[in-house]
Design an enzyme around this catalytic site. Structure first.
Site, PDB file in Angstrom:
ATOM      1  N   ARG A  62       0.849  -1.196   0.000  1.00  0.00           N
ATOM      2  CA  ARG A  62       0.000   0.000   0.000  1.00  0.00           C
ATOM      3  C   ARG A  62       0.883   1.243   0.000  1.00  0.00           C
ATOM      4  O   ARG A  62       0.604   2.218  -0.679  1.00  0.00           O
ATOM      5  CB  ARG A  62      -0.972   0.024   1.197  1.00  0.00           C
ATOM      6  CG  ARG A  62      -1.821   1.274   1.200  1.00  0.00           C
ATOM      7  CD  ARG A  62      -3.015   1.337   2.141  1.00  0.00           C
ATOM      8  NE  ARG A  62      -3.035   0.387   3.224  1.00  0.00           N
ATOM      9  CZ  ARG A  62      -2.299   0.498   4.348  1.00  0.00           C
ATOM     10  NH1 ARG A  62      -1.505   1.528   4.519  1.00  0.00           N
ATOM     11  NH2 ARG A  62      -2.364  -0.434   5.274  1.00  0.00           N
ATOM     12  N   TYR A 114     -15.938  17.463 -15.976  1.00  0.00           N
ATOM     13  CA  TYR A 114     -16.288  16.046 -15.959  1.00  0.00           C
ATOM     14  C   TYR A 114     -17.420  15.818 -14.948  1.00  0.00           C
ATOM     15  O   TYR A 114     -17.370  16.364 -13.831  1.00  0.00           O
ATOM     16  CB  TYR A 114     -15.036  15.242 -15.563  1.00  0.00           C
ATOM     17  CG  TYR A 114     -15.289  13.769 -15.428  1.00  0.00           C
ATOM     18  CD1 TYR A 114     -15.556  12.998 -16.557  1.00  0.00           C
ATOM     19  CD2 TYR A 114     -15.277  13.147 -14.184  1.00  0.00           C
ATOM     20  CE1 TYR A 114     -15.798  11.640 -16.433  1.00  0.00           C
ATOM     21  CE2 TYR A 114     -15.516  11.790 -14.060  1.00  0.00           C
ATOM     22  CZ  TYR A 114     -15.790  11.039 -15.189  1.00  0.00           C
ATOM     23  OH  TYR A 114     -16.034   9.706 -15.070  1.00  0.00           O
ATOM     24  N   ASP A 189      -6.965  19.579 -14.335  1.00  0.00           N
ATOM     25  CA  ASP A 189      -7.271  18.256 -14.887  1.00  0.00           C
ATOM     26  C   ASP A 189      -6.881  18.301 -16.367  1.00  0.00           C
ATOM     27  O   ASP A 189      -7.524  18.966 -17.179  1.00  0.00           O
ATOM     28  CB  ASP A 189      -8.775  17.983 -14.706  1.00  0.00           C
ATOM     29  CG  ASP A 189      -9.198  16.620 -15.249  1.00  0.00           C
ATOM     30  OD1 ASP A 189      -8.469  16.045 -16.080  1.00  0.00           O
ATOM     31  OD2 ASP A 189     -10.267  16.134 -14.847  1.00  0.00           O
ATOM     32  N   LYS A 214      -7.986   7.252 -19.368  1.00  0.00           N
ATOM     33  CA  LYS A 214      -8.323   7.730 -20.714  1.00  0.00           C
ATOM     34  C   LYS A 214      -7.118   7.604 -21.640  1.00  0.00           C
ATOM     35  O   LYS A 214      -6.675   6.505 -21.898  1.00  0.00           O
ATOM     36  CB  LYS A 214      -8.862   9.162 -20.612  1.00  0.00           C
ATOM     37  CG  LYS A 214      -9.926   9.352 -19.523  1.00  0.00           C
ATOM     38  CD  LYS A 214     -11.190   8.520 -19.762  1.00  0.00           C
ATOM     39  CE  LYS A 214     -12.098   8.433 -18.546  1.00  0.00           C
ATOM     40  NZ  LYS A 214     -12.429   9.668 -17.891  1.00  0.00           N
TER      41      LYS A 214
HETATM   42  C1  LIG Z   1     -12.816  10.148 -16.661  1.00  0.00           C
HETATM   43  C2  LIG Z   1     -12.432  11.472 -16.184  1.00  0.00           C
HETATM   44  C3  LIG Z   1     -12.226  11.716 -14.827  1.00  0.00           C
HETATM   45  C4  LIG Z   1     -12.410  10.637 -13.775  1.00  0.00           C
HETATM   46  O1  LIG Z   1     -11.482   9.627 -13.922  1.00  0.00           O
HETATM   47  P1  LIG Z   1     -11.766   8.078 -13.509  1.00  0.00           P
HETATM   48  O2  LIG Z   1     -10.491   7.435 -13.860  1.00  0.00           O
HETATM   49  O3  LIG Z   1     -12.927   7.632 -14.332  1.00  0.00           O
HETATM   50  O4  LIG Z   1     -12.083   8.087 -12.058  1.00  0.00           O
HETATM   51  C5  LIG Z   1     -11.851  12.985 -14.447  1.00  0.00           C
HETATM   52  N1  LIG Z   1     -11.692  13.976 -15.353  1.00  0.00           N
HETATM   53  C6  LIG Z   1     -11.892  13.779 -16.669  1.00  0.00           C
HETATM   54  C7  LIG Z   1     -11.673  14.901 -17.611  1.00  0.00           C
HETATM   55  C8  LIG Z   1     -12.258  12.526 -17.123  1.00  0.00           C
HETATM   56  O5  LIG Z   1     -12.480  12.354 -18.432  1.00  0.00           O
END
Ligand SMILES: *Cc1c(COP(=O)(O)O)cnc(C)c1O
Length: 406
Positions: A62, A114, A189, A214
Site C-alpha cells: 500500500r 467532468y 485536470d 483515458k
Molecule cells: C474520466 C475522467 C475523470 C475521472 O477519472 P476516472 O479514472 O474515471 O475516475 C476525471 N476527469 C476527466 C476529464 C475525465 O475524463
C-alpha cells in the site's frame, strides 16, 4: 526499471539466497532480479522480506511497490514533472487532493467539468466540510468575482471544458489567483489534452491531475488516476495520503499502463490528425448546427488554443440541427465503428450523448445553462482509418435524414 531499484532488490535477494532453511519454495531460489527485463516485472506482492528489521526499502505494497514506482517515474517524465503519485482512479486522485485543503475551506471549480468531478464537489466536498462554487471559467474576472479571500484555498480547472470544448486561460487565471493568495492551490485536470499537447505545470499550476484511464492508458482496460507536481512539499503530503487513504492502483494495472506509456505520443498525434479531418467534415454538413474543436478556426478561442496547445487533441463535440433526443439516439445507433459508450481517449472511437450519459447527473437547469442539450454529441476519435470513420458518420446522417423524410 531504474537501476537503483534493481540493485536494492538484488541485496534483498542475496541475503535470502544465503539462508539454508527448508521453507516451501515458490521458485524463489532463482534470482530473477538480475536479468534486467525490457518489461518491468509485476511485483504482485503485498509484503517484502526485510533483511534488516526497521530498515526496509520496500515494506508493504500500500505504501510502496516497485512496479508502481516505475510507472510513477515514467508518468512524471511525460508531464515534465518532478513527481507523480498514482491512484486507483481519476476520482480517487481528486478525493486524495481534497485532503490537501481541509475543512472550512472554499473550492472554486469551472462549471463545465467532468460529470464525476461536478458530483464530487456538489455532493461529497460539503460532507468534508468544504464549500464550493462553480464558475463559468472562460473569463478570468468570473473567478476573481467569487474568490473569497482567506477561505478559497483550491481552484480546480479543466481545459478544454467537458463536454463543450471551451478553453480556459489557465495561465492568466493562475497569475490572477496567485496575486490574490499565493497559498491558494491550483489543480488542472489535463486528461483531455494529455501531457503531449498541454503542460499545465509550465503554465503555473501547482498540481496536474490525469484520469490515466483515458488517453494515457488508452486501451479501455484500466481505471487509474494520477497527480503530478514539481513541489517536494506537495509530493510528500500526497505520498503520505496515498498510503494513509489507501486509494492505490494494483501492481498489475500499473504494469498495463507501463505498457501504454511508450505509445502515447504516437497514438494522440494520430488521433488529433483524424479529429481535425473529422471536425472539418462535420463543419460542412448541413445537418450540423455547430462543431466545437479547438483546432478549427471557427472555434471562438482558437488563438488561445494555439497558444497553450501543441496539438488540438482527439475530442470533438457538435450539435445536430434537430433538437430532439430521439434524433440524437437514431444518429448514434446507426453507427457501426463508433461505439456508443462513455469514456474517451482509447484506441477505439467512441460516441456519446452527454445529456443522457456522462452529464446526466448534472441538474437539467445547469445543463441548459452550459449548453448540454439533447442534440449535443461528443466524439472520442480512435485509431481506426479516418475515412472509415467519416463513412460511418455519413451513415448516421442518412439515418436522421430518413426520419425527417417520413
Ligand atoms: C474520466 C475522467 C475523470 C475521472 O477519472 P476516472 O479514472 O474515471 O475516475 C476525471 N476527469 C476527466 C476529464 C475525465 O475524463
Amino acid at each position: 526499471m531504474p537501476l537503483e531499484l534493481m540493485d536494492s532488490m538484488d541485496e534483498i535477494q542475496d541475503t535470502r539466497l544465503n539462508s539454508t532453511n527448508s521453507r516451501p519454495d515458490n521458485g524463489r531460489k532463482t534470482n530473477p532480479w538480475t536479468y534486467k527485463p525490457i518489461i518491468p516485472p509485476v511485483y504482485q506482492t503485498t509484503t517484502y522480506e526485510t533483511p534488516e528489521p526497521g530498515n526496509a526499502h520496500y515494506e508493504y505494497s500500500r505504501g510502496t511497490n516497485p512496479t508502481r514506482d516505475v510507472l510513477q517515474e515514467a508518468l512524471a517524465k511525460l508531464e515534465s514533472a518532478k513527481y507523480c503519485i498514482t491512484f486507483s482512479s481519476g476520482l480517487g486522485s481528486l478525493t486524495t487532493s481534497m485532503f490537501l485543503i481541509g475543512t472550512g475551506k472554499h473550492v472554486l471549480c469551472c462549471s463545465d467539468v467532468y460529470g464525476g468531478t461536478h458530483r464530487f464537489f456538489a455532493k461529497c466536498a460539503p460532507q468534508m466540510g468544504m464549500d464550493y462554487t462553480f464558475v463559468d471559467g472562460t473569463n478570468t474576472k468570473n473567478w476573481l468575482d467569487v474568490f473569497v479571500l482567506g477561505k478559497t484555498k483550491l481552484v480546480w480547472i479543466e481545459s478544454p471544458t467537458n463536454p463543450t470544448m471551451m478553453i480556459i486561460d489557465i495561465e492568466n487565471i493562475i497569475k490572477a489567483v496567485k496575486k490574490l493568495d499565493n497559498e491558494c492551490l491550483v489543480i488542472v485536470d489535463n486528461t483531455f489534452m494529455t501531457p503531449i499537447f498541454q503542460n499545465p505545470l509550465k503554465l503555473g499550476a501547482d498540481i496536474v491531475m490525469h484520469s490515466v484511464t483515458k488517453y494515457i492508458n488508452g486501451h479501455s482496460d484500466v481505471i487509474m488516476g494520477c497527480l503530478m507536481t514539481n513541489s517536494v512539499v506537495l509530493h510528500d503530503r500526497l505520498k503520505f495520503y496515498q498510503n494513509a487513504l489507501g486509494i492505490i492502483p494494483s501492481p498489475r494495472d500499473c504494469s498495463m499502463v507501463i505498457r501504454s506509456v511508450p505509445t502515447l505520443e504516437v497514438r494522440v498525434k494520430r488521433q488529433a490528425e483524424s479529429a481535425m479531418k473529422i471536425a472539418k467534415y462535420l463543419s460542412a454538413k448541413p445537418q450540423v448546427l455547430k462543431v466545437m474543436y479547438p483546432g478549427l478556426e471557427s472555434h471562438p478561442q482558437h488563438d488561445l488554443a494555439k497558444k497553450h496547445y501543441s496539438g488540438f487533441g482527439g475530442m470533438i463535440s457538435f450539435y445536430l440541427r434537430g433538437k430532439s433526443a430521439n434524433e440524437s439516439i437514431k444518429f448514434v445507433q446507426a453507427m457501426e465503428h463508433f461505439h456508443i459508450a462513455v469514456s474517451l481517449g482509447c484506441v477505439h472511437s467512441l460516441m456519446e450523448i452527454p445529456s443522457l450519459m456522462t452529464h446526466a447527473a448534472v441538474p437539467e437547469i445547469d445543463r441548459d445553462k452550459l449548453g448540454i442539450t439533447d442534440n449535443l454529441l461528443r466524439l472520442s476519435i480512435g485509431l481506426e482509418d479516418v475515412d472509415t470513420l467519416i463513412e460511418d458518420l455519413e451513415v448516421g446522417f442518412r439515418a436522421i435524414d430518413a426520419v425527417e423524410a417520413t
